[in-house]
Design a protein around this motif. Structure first.
Motif, mmCIF file in Angstrom:
data_model
loop_
_atom_site.group_PDB
_atom_site.id
_atom_site.type_symbol
_atom_site.label_atom_id
_atom_site.label_comp_id
_atom_site.label_asym_id
_atom_site.label_seq_id
_atom_site.Cartn_x
_atom_site.Cartn_y
_atom_site.Cartn_z
ATOM 1 N N UNK A 1 11.978 -2.283 -2.013
ATOM 2 C CA UNK A 1 11.142 -1.355 -2.756
ATOM 3 C C UNK A 1 11.777 0.015 -2.864
ATOM 4 N N UNK A 2 12.432 0.438 -1.804
ATOM 5 C CA UNK A 2 13.140 1.721 -1.848
ATOM 6 C C UNK A 2 14.300 1.672 -2.850
ATOM 7 N N UNK A 3 15.057 0.586 -2.817
ATOM 8 C CA UNK A 3 16.193 0.446 -3.735
ATOM 9 C C UNK A 3 15.729 0.481 -5.181
ATOM 10 N N UNK A 4 14.614 -0.160 -5.471
ATOM 11 C CA UNK A 4 14.084 -0.162 -6.834
ATOM 12 C C UNK A 4 13.731 1.251 -7.307
ATOM 13 N N UNK A 5 13.419 2.127 -6.368
ATOM 14 C CA UNK A 5 12.996 3.490 -6.703
ATOM 15 C C UNK A 5 14.095 4.518 -6.507
ATOM 16 N N UNK A 6 15.301 4.057 -6.196
ATOM 17 C CA UNK A 6 16.440 4.956 -6.087
ATOM 18 C C UNK A 6 16.443 5.820 -4.833
ATOM 19 N N UNK A 7 15.778 5.354 -3.780
ATOM 20 C CA UNK A 7 15.764 6.093 -2.523
ATOM 21 C C UNK A 7 16.169 5.149 -1.390
ATOM 22 N N UNK A 8 16.448 5.738 -0.232
ATOM 23 C CA UNK A 8 16.783 4.941 0.941
ATOM 24 C C UNK A 8 15.783 5.235 2.040
ATOM 25 N N UNK B 1 0.830 -1.199 0.000
ATOM 26 C CA UNK B 1 0.000 0.000 0.000
ATOM 27 C C UNK B 1 0.867 1.253 0.000
ATOM 28 N N UNK B 2 1.927 1.215 0.798
ATOM 29 C CA UNK B 2 2.824 2.366 0.863
ATOM 30 C C UNK B 2 3.385 2.690 -0.518
ATOM 31 N N UNK B 3 3.893 1.683 -1.211
ATOM 32 C CA UNK B 3 4.525 1.958 -2.497
ATOM 33 C C UNK B 3 3.491 2.283 -3.577
ATOM 34 N N UNK C 1 12.487 -6.028 5.054
ATOM 35 C CA UNK C 1 13.329 -6.392 3.911
ATOM 36 C C UNK C 1 12.654 -6.009 2.598
ATOM 37 N N UNK C 2 11.358 -6.292 2.478
ATOM 38 C CA UNK C 2 10.612 -5.932 1.267
ATOM 39 C C UNK C 2 10.548 -4.413 1.116
ATOM 40 N N UNK C 3 10.398 -3.714 2.239
ATOM 41 C CA UNK C 3 10.362 -2.252 2.190
ATOM 42 C C UNK C 3 11.685 -1.696 1.673
ATOM 43 N N UNK C 4 12.792 -2.210 2.187
ATOM 44 C CA UNK C 4 14.115 -1.745 1.741
ATOM 45 C C UNK C 4 14.307 -2.050 0.256
ATOM 46 N N UNK D 1 4.268 10.342 -7.194
ATOM 47 C CA UNK D 1 5.557 10.763 -7.724
ATOM 48 C C UNK D 1 6.756 10.548 -6.840
ATOM 49 N N UNK D 2 6.567 9.952 -5.681
ATOM 50 C CA UNK D 2 7.700 9.647 -4.809
ATOM 51 C C UNK D 2 8.175 10.857 -4.025
#
Length: 205
Positions: free
Chosen positions: A163-170, A58-60, A158-161, A67-68
């Motif tokens: 998802x962040x990596x896939x979007x270029x954020x930390x 839901x978060x992602x 782990x899934x949250x991290x 737009x992130x």
């Protein structure tokens, strides 16, 4: 004065702000936790309380829709998982179980920790006391279910991290701990803990 880069990464932008330096724009870091994220994604609060991976999805969904932003605030825990790891050391009312399916979970502050428990914490260590005694005063979770609950919480982060990596954020952070006074205040409740600090500070210290 240090020149401002034409384009900064989210990480650079955030840390420039933390260091009180200039950046090319103000970093955006909303505290979007599971409950509002799920509501924006069309989930019920009961669904979110039962499935922390649904909270991450839901978060992602919301993140991508709008737009992130810089350094997302972690959103990977269900209420009872927070209780299980001591981040919310209080009794809980859960949507779909004690509340309506679209009511947000509630914490119930009461004087669970007793004055004699300060000595037990000193003798056992906080973690030993929490898992051998205190947790079972506040939870309806069965002891046999606790390892699986914590495993799901770890998997959610782990899934949250990822998802962040896939979007270029930390993530803004991936772990935290309560200050001891805050934990004791929640467990003892505000007024009794304040009285302890004033009238009987030695056991607390």
């Amino acid at each position: 004065m240090k020149a401002i880069a034409e384009r900064m990464t989210p990480e650079e932008r955030l840390w420039a702000a933390i260091r009180l330096e200039r950046s090319e724009r103000v970093p955006v870091l909303p505290t979007l936790i599971a409950e509002p994220a799920g509501a924006l994604a069309g989930c019920t609060q009961a669904q979110l309380a039962a499935d922390n991976l649904l909270a991450v999805r839901s978060f992602f969904e919301v993140f991508d829709r709008y737009g992130g932003w810089d350094n997302p605030y972690p959103c990977a825990a269900a209420p009872l998982q927070l209780q299980a790891v001591g981040a919310q050391p209080l009794k809980m009312r859960i949507p779909g179980k004690h509340l309506g399916i679209n009511d947000s979970f509630q914490v119930h502050e009461e004087e669970v920790l007793k004055p004699e428990d300060y000595d037990r914490i000193y003798e056992m260590g906080f973690e030993g006391f929490y898992y051998e005694d205190y947790l079972w005063r506040i939870t309806e979770t069965a002891a046999a279910d606790l390892p699986g609950m914590i495993e799901k919480l770890t998997a959610g982060f782990s899934v949250f991290v990822e998802g962040c990596e896939e979007r270029g954020v930390r993530p803004f952070f991936v772990g935290n701990a309560l200050h001891p006074f805050f934990s004791l205040c929640l467990m003892r409740s505000l007024v009794p803990f304040t009285q302890d600090l004033y009238y009987h500070p030695e056991p607390v210290e």
